[in-house]
Design a protein around this motif. Structure first.
Motif, PDB file in Angstrom:
ATOM      1  N   THR A  21       9.858   8.976   0.023  1.00  8.27           N
ATOM      2  CA  THR A  21      10.154   7.697  -0.611  1.00  8.27           C
ATOM      3  C   THR A  21      10.551   6.711   0.475  1.00  8.27           C
ATOM      4  O   THR A  21      10.859   7.094   1.613  1.00  8.27           O
ATOM      5  CB  THR A  21      11.303   7.825  -1.632  1.00  8.27           C
ATOM      6  OG1 THR A  21      12.457   8.396  -0.976  1.00  8.27           O
ATOM      7  CG2 THR A  21      10.896   8.707  -2.800  1.00  8.27           C
ATOM      8  N   GLU A  22      10.527   5.429   0.141  1.00  8.99           N
ATOM      9  CA  GLU A  22      10.877   4.399   1.113  1.00  8.99           C
ATOM     10  C   GLU A  22      12.377   4.436   1.413  1.00  8.99           C
ATOM     11  O   GLU A  22      13.195   4.638   0.511  1.00  8.99           O
ATOM     12  CB  GLU A  22      10.489   3.026   0.586  1.00  8.99           C
ATOM     13  CG  GLU A  22       8.992   2.834   0.416  1.00  8.99           C
ATOM     14  CD  GLU A  22       8.660   1.528  -0.264  1.00  8.99           C
ATOM     15  OE1 GLU A  22       8.239   0.587   0.436  1.00  8.99           O
ATOM     16  OE2 GLU A  22       8.838   1.443  -1.496  1.00  8.99           O
ATOM     17  N   LEU A  23      12.716   4.241   2.673  1.00  5.99           N
ATOM     18  CA  LEU A  23      14.121   4.224   3.065  1.00  5.99           C
ATOM     19  C   LEU A  23      14.819   2.980   2.536  1.00  5.99           C
ATOM     20  O   LEU A  23      15.973   3.045   2.091  1.00  5.99           O
ATOM     21  CB  LEU A  23      14.235   4.288   4.595  1.00  5.99           C
ATOM     22  CG  LEU A  23      15.646   4.409   5.161  1.00  5.99           C
ATOM     23  CD1 LEU A  23      16.273   5.742   4.755  1.00  5.99           C
ATOM     24  CD2 LEU A  23      15.629   4.280   6.694  1.00  5.99           C
ATOM     25  N   LYS A  24      14.127   1.857   2.578  1.00  8.82           N
ATOM     26  CA  LYS A  24      14.703   0.597   2.103  1.00  8.82           C
ATOM     27  C   LYS A  24      13.688  -0.101   1.195  1.00  8.82           C
ATOM     28  O   LYS A  24      13.043  -1.077   1.596  1.00  8.82           O
ATOM     29  CB  LYS A  24      15.064  -0.310   3.284  1.00  8.82           C
ATOM     30  CG  LYS A  24      16.171   0.258   4.177  1.00  8.82           C
ATOM     31  CD  LYS A  24      16.521  -0.703   5.299  1.00  8.82           C
ATOM     32  CE  LYS A  24      17.669  -0.181   6.153  1.00  8.82           C
ATOM     33  NZ  LYS A  24      18.036  -1.130   7.237  1.00  8.82           N
ATOM     34  N   PRO A  25      13.539   0.398  -0.025  1.00 11.48           N
ATOM     35  CA  PRO A  25      12.527  -0.194  -0.922  1.00 11.48           C
ATOM     36  C   PRO A  25      12.924  -1.578  -1.406  1.00 11.48           C
ATOM     37  O   PRO A  25      14.099  -1.900  -1.532  1.00 11.48           O
ATOM     38  CB  PRO A  25      12.488   0.794  -2.090  1.00 11.48           C
ATOM     39  CG  PRO A  25      13.854   1.403  -2.106  1.00 11.48           C
ATOM     40  CD  PRO A  25      14.281   1.498  -0.664  1.00 11.48           C
ATOM     41  N   GLU A  26      11.912  -2.386  -1.665  1.00  7.81           N
ATOM     42  CA  GLU A  26      12.121  -3.677  -2.310  1.00  7.81           C
ATOM     43  C   GLU A  26      11.784  -3.481  -3.787  1.00  7.81           C
ATOM     44  O   GLU A  26      10.632  -3.525  -4.182  1.00  7.81           O
ATOM     45  CB  GLU A  26      11.238  -4.750  -1.670  1.00  7.81           C
ATOM     46  CG  GLU A  26      11.580  -5.026  -0.220  1.00  7.81           C
ATOM     47  CD  GLU A  26      10.696  -6.110   0.384  1.00  7.81           C
ATOM     48  OE1 GLU A  26       9.865  -6.670  -0.367  1.00  7.81           O
ATOM     49  OE2 GLU A  26      10.843  -6.393   1.583  1.00  7.81           O
ATOM     50  N   GLY A  27      12.790  -3.200  -4.591  1.00  6.51           N
ATOM     51  CA  GLY A  27      12.547  -2.850  -5.974  1.00  6.51           C
ATOM     52  C   GLY A  27      12.269  -1.357  -6.092  1.00  6.51           C
ATOM     53  O   GLY A  27      12.813  -0.550  -5.336  1.00  6.51           O
ATOM     54  N   GLN A  28      11.416  -0.982  -7.038  1.00  6.67           N
ATOM     55  CA  GLN A  28      11.084   0.425  -7.249  1.00  6.67           C
ATOM     56  C   GLN A  28      10.358   0.991  -6.031  1.00  6.67           C
ATOM     57  O   GLN A  28       9.391   0.403  -5.542  1.00  6.67           O
ATOM     58  CB  GLN A  28      10.203   0.582  -8.493  1.00  6.67           C
ATOM     59  CG  GLN A  28       9.754   2.000  -8.770  1.00  6.67           C
ATOM     60  CD  GLN A  28      10.926   2.960  -8.995  1.00  6.67           C
ATOM     61  OE1 GLN A  28      11.870   2.634  -9.699  1.00  6.67           O
ATOM     62  NE2 GLN A  28      10.849   4.126  -8.388  1.00  6.67           N
TER      63      GLN A  28
END
Length: 264
Positions: A78-85
């Motif tokens: 998963t993204e470390l610093k997601p923008e939203g979901q």
């Protein structure tokens, strides 16, 4: 007598040449067979329900079934610093292109996989398991033909994509990584690369994509600082034909973290 000696020598030379040619061809085939291919998937999600469906699918169905078919070390991130979901990134290695072509067919004949993966595979159109899948097929670099799995410890991953202005520029950048020593510089400086791959099918072509790892964000900053000041890198990057201005139009860097089910 001289004629017989000449014919004998010619026959020996031809035989030797044949053996040499056969050896070269066999070596080339072996090298080709040992080069891995990777499918890199990006799942676009709208909510945590979809995220759980996708993660459960890989944990309960896809990873066990793919492992059984010879696809080892499946990465799920998963993204470390997601923008939203967050998006979910999945890295699936294949020992050959032929394996990639037959795996899905074999999965569809696996009753355990179909049962365990049913919530994902049979999700209704009104409540899909994901919004879309973006997928690329990559061929491993000649200088790093197989994935190298890092030790199991808390760490972050950086997925980097270099887009090229032309196919010839992409080939030149591959040369820089393989022949000019860029891969070796990454390894020497402790970037612990997981894979380097040339995208042969996918978006934003021509491009190459690779994955490196760090203990944390501070380690990432320190490693890239060391890379920029490394004498070998300065020497390679100073070659006019290898300048970024000629070979790269855009760099995308995505920081990732492994999920609990990830094998990478």
């Amino acid at each position: 007598m001289k004629r017989r000696s000449f014919l004998k020598a010619s026959a020996l030379t031809a035989a030797a040449t044949g053996i040499s040619t056969h050896s070269v061809m066999a070596s080339a085939v072996k090298e080709k067979q040992s080069t891995e291919f990777y499918e890199l998937r990006t799942y676009l999600l709208k909510n945590e329900t979809q995220q759980k469906l996708v993660e459960d699918y890989f944990q309960n169905a896809a990873i066990p079934a793919l492992n059984k078919l010879g696809c080892k070390h499946i990465g799920v991130f998963t993204e470390l610093k997601p923008e939203g979901q967050t998006k979910i990134y999945v890295l699936i290695p294949f020992s050959s292109l032929a394996d990639f072509l037959v795996v899905q067919e074999k999965l569809n004949l696996d009753p355990v996989y179909l049962e365990k993966g049913a919530p994902y595979l049979n999700a209704p159109a009104t409540e899909p398991a994901y919004e879309r899948i973006e997928s690329s097929l990559l061929k491993a670099f000649a200088h790093m033909p197989k994935m190298e799995v890092p030790k199991k410890s808390p760490r972050i991953f950086e997925l980097r994509r270099y887009e090229h202005p032309t196919e010839s520029a992409g080939k030149k950048k591959l040369e820089m990584f393989n022949d000019a020593g860029e891969v070796d510089i990454f390894k020497k400086l402790g970037f612990n690369p997981v894979f380097f791959g040339e995208v042969i099918i996918g978006d934003h072509r021509p491009n190459l994509t690779y994955m490196i790892t760090f203990d944390d964000l501070d380690a990432k900053a320190a490693h890239w600082k060391a890379f920029g000041s490394d004498p070998e890198w300065k020497k390679v990057s100073s070659i006019p034909d290898y300048s970024d201005a000629k070979l790269i139009t855009h760099i995308t860097s995505t920081l990732l973290q492994p999920t609990g089910t990830s094998q990478v």
